[in-house]
Enzyme design. Structure first.
Site, mmCIF file in Angstrom:
data_model
loop_
_atom_site.group_PDB
_atom_site.id
_atom_site.type_symbol
_atom_site.label_atom_id
_atom_site.label_comp_id
_atom_site.label_asym_id
_atom_site.label_seq_id
_atom_site.Cartn_x
_atom_site.Cartn_y
_atom_site.Cartn_z
ATOM 1 N N LYS A 2 0.846 -1.198 0.000
ATOM 2 C CA LYS A 2 0.000 0.000 0.000
ATOM 3 C C LYS A 2 0.883 1.250 0.000
ATOM 4 C CE LYS A 2 -3.965 1.736 2.766
ATOM 5 N NZ LYS A 2 -4.820 1.428 3.939
ATOM 6 N N SER A 5 -9.781 1.643 3.001
ATOM 7 C CA SER A 5 -8.842 2.415 2.199
ATOM 8 C C SER A 5 -7.823 1.563 1.443
ATOM 9 C CB SER A 5 -8.093 3.395 3.085
ATOM 10 O OG SER A 5 -7.265 2.704 4.006
ATOM 11 N N SER A 11 -10.078 -0.901 7.095
ATOM 12 C CA SER A 11 -9.467 -0.631 5.793
ATOM 13 C C SER A 11 -8.793 -1.828 5.115
ATOM 14 C CB SER A 11 -8.443 0.497 5.917
ATOM 15 O OG SER A 11 -9.110 1.729 5.967
#
Ligand SMILES: [Zn+2]
Lengths: 53, 487
Positions: free
Chosen positions: B80, B155, B179
């Site tokens: 990420k 997210s 997330s």
């Protein structure tokens, strides 16, 4: 009117330590510029302070 | 001729270490897959073709020299955008960190490289991990691989979309209020949020420091356990990392769950839960019951306050963590300012997106003098009550089973104008972060329109082994195989 005195003191002391408080960098005076620094004391994204022992 | 990109990390590692395939062949298969499909999905913000192949060659050289290789030897992974890497950029999918090159690797990055994983690149996210759809990325849109008109969740939407579209075998995301688990549910993959303190956060760009935790998104439970073996452990550079002996998270995989008590919290099976999701979650419960688990009802009475508490605590911490992005030391600086104060204002106003600004303002407000007691302090007290709810519930059961999300993936733009509705996406996942306990989301089928549905298992703090055992048992007996979407 009664007053209660509340006294706060902010003390600035240079501690007699070999390294900085939140990272392992040296506190050595007069070192070349930008040598006694790391991601932690530069506040880089993701870096985390760890209190020195 | 098998496509290596379809394989699990476990299979890839076995084949690479055993010499049936080279790490380069595997990496090439994944890189070709990225080139073929990621234009549609948009999971990757950076693809490191040359570097990935160089890493793969290094693994192959080790094997050729007869050296021992790591637990993720030759496994292609993605990270990420908020996990610091010396390679490439670490942008948090924000304009304020566009082009930012971290001078150091996160502890997790170091551990993954030390165990011979091959990093293919970085993946998209909601800016600074704030969002539930990845639509808050300042870089690009990411689509749900099962329906390109829908969001992948967030997210860690890029991570979930990448694993689901088979452009990485494992992706590492972060979970502050759901997330990892919510996008895993939306994209049909496995997503694990470990116990707070299990994985070092050093080098994870902080959103809410008391809630954030790095975890894996994978194709199956075994891969999640394998990933945990590599990334967990005490880190002297993260004072909040737990000092526990190293653990093999695969050790209980395959063990029977007969007699295990699984609690269903009545507060989670509410009206907001869609009927399709509810039916599939009930079916999943039945699978575990058939394997000998005892299903009991439990109560988590303060659940209804979790979202409110979260939207005080998380923005408060975010407002402190994001203060450093002032345009002085790194990242974006507004070029057109007459004095320092104007430089700060213009840098932050243009560098941060709307949702990030909203949360900074919210956080600054609840921490401000005069409001601190009413909001932040109160929220901390309710947070303690939520934690105590779990302590009580775990006296009556070993594992808690809930839906992961109220609904399946929504269409792009559907909720982007209504922050409150977007926040409610995380009603089932937020409590685990507030209590610090681990949670995993697993696919449990698809809706009538072909969208993945996930359910969530929660365990006591630091009991990931039982969590993974239960999840693995479900996976082995559920006959849920979503496969890879047509792209
Ligand atoms: Zn330092």
């Amino acid at each position: 009117m009664e007053y209660e005195a509340v006294i706060g003191m902010e003390v600035h002391v240079q501690l007699n330590c070999k390294s900085k408080v939140f990272c392992g960098c040296s506190t050595n005076f007069d070192a070349p510029a930008n040598t006694n620094v790391c991601p932690v004391c530069l506040g880089m994204p993701g870096a985390m302070p760890v209190l020195n022992r | 001729m098998s496509n290596w990109f379809e394989k699990s990390a476990f299979e890839i590692r076995e084949a690479v270490a055993g010499g049936t395939v080279t790490a380069r062949e595997v990496a090439t298969s994944f890189l070709d897959r990225i080139d073929a499909v990621d234009e549609k999905v948009g999971a990757y913000t950076q693809v490191w073709h040359d570097e990935a192949l160089a890493q793969a060659d290094a693994v192959d050289a080790k094997i050729a020299a007869g050296k021992l290789v790591g637990a993720l030897a030759g496994v292609p992974i993605s990270l990420k955008e908020l996990i610091c890497t010396q390679s490439g950029e670490t942008t948090c999918s924000s304009k304020i960190l566009a082009g930012f090159q971290s001078p150091y690797d996160a502890t997790v990055t170091q551990k993954l490289l030390a165990d011979d994983a091959v990093v293919l690149g970085k993946v998209n996210m909601d800016e600074f991990a704030m969002g539930s759809s990845t639509e808050n990325s300042a870089v690009q849109k990411t689509s749900n691989p099962w329906d390109l008109s829908r969001v992948p969740g967030g997210s860690s939407g890029g991570s979930a979309a990448s694993v689901a579209s088979a452009t990485s075998a494992i992706s590492f995301g972060s979970d502050t209020g759901g997330s990892i688990r919510q996008p895993a549910a939306f994209c049909g993959c496995v997503g694990l949020k470990p116990t707070y303190g299990r994985v070092s956060r050093y080098g994870l760009v902080a959103f809410a420091s008391s809630l954030d935790q790095i975890g894996p998104l994978t194709r199956d439970v075994r891969d999640a356990a394998l990933a945990m073996n590599v990334i967990s452990g005490k880190d002297p550079r993260d004072a909040t990392s737990a000092d526990l002996p190293a653990e093999d998270f695969t050790k209980k995989l395959g063990d029977s769950i007969a007699g295990l008590k699984i609690g269903l919290p009545k507060e989670y099976f509410v009206d907001a839960l869609g009927s399709e999701v509810r039916a599939l979650v009930e079916k999943a419960t039945k699978v575990l019951e058939d394997q000998g688990a005892e299903i009991v009802e439990v109560s988590l009475p303060h659940t209804e306050y979790a979202v409110s508490v979260y939207y005080i605590v998380a923005p408060a911490e975010a407002s402190a963590n994001l203060a450093r992005f002032d345009g002085v030391r790194y990242g974006f600086r507004h070029p057109d300012a007459k004095n320092v104060s104007e430089m700060y204002v213009k840098t932050k106003s243009e560098g941060f997106g709307e949702e990030v600004q909203r949360r900074i303002m919210l956080g600054t407000y609840v921490l401000s003098s005069g409001y601190y007691d009413a909001y932040y302090l109160k929220a901390q007290k309710v947070r303690t009550l939520i934690t105590q709810d779990f302590d009580e519930a775990f006296k009556a059961c070993d594992i808690i089973l809930t839906p992961t999300t109220p609904s399946t993936a929504f269409t792009m733009g559907e909720k982007s104008n209504d922050p409150l509705e977007m926040y409610l996406n995380d009603i089932f996942t937020i409590s685990a972060n507030l209590a610090g306990i681990p949670g995993i989301s697993l696919p449990c089928g698809t809706s009538a329109s072909g969208l993945p549905v996930g359910f969530q298992l929660l365990s006591k703090a630091f009991d990931e082994a039982t969590l993974l055992q239960t999840a693995h048992c479900y996976e082995q007996h559920a006959d849920v195989n979503l496969g890879i979407p047509n792209l």
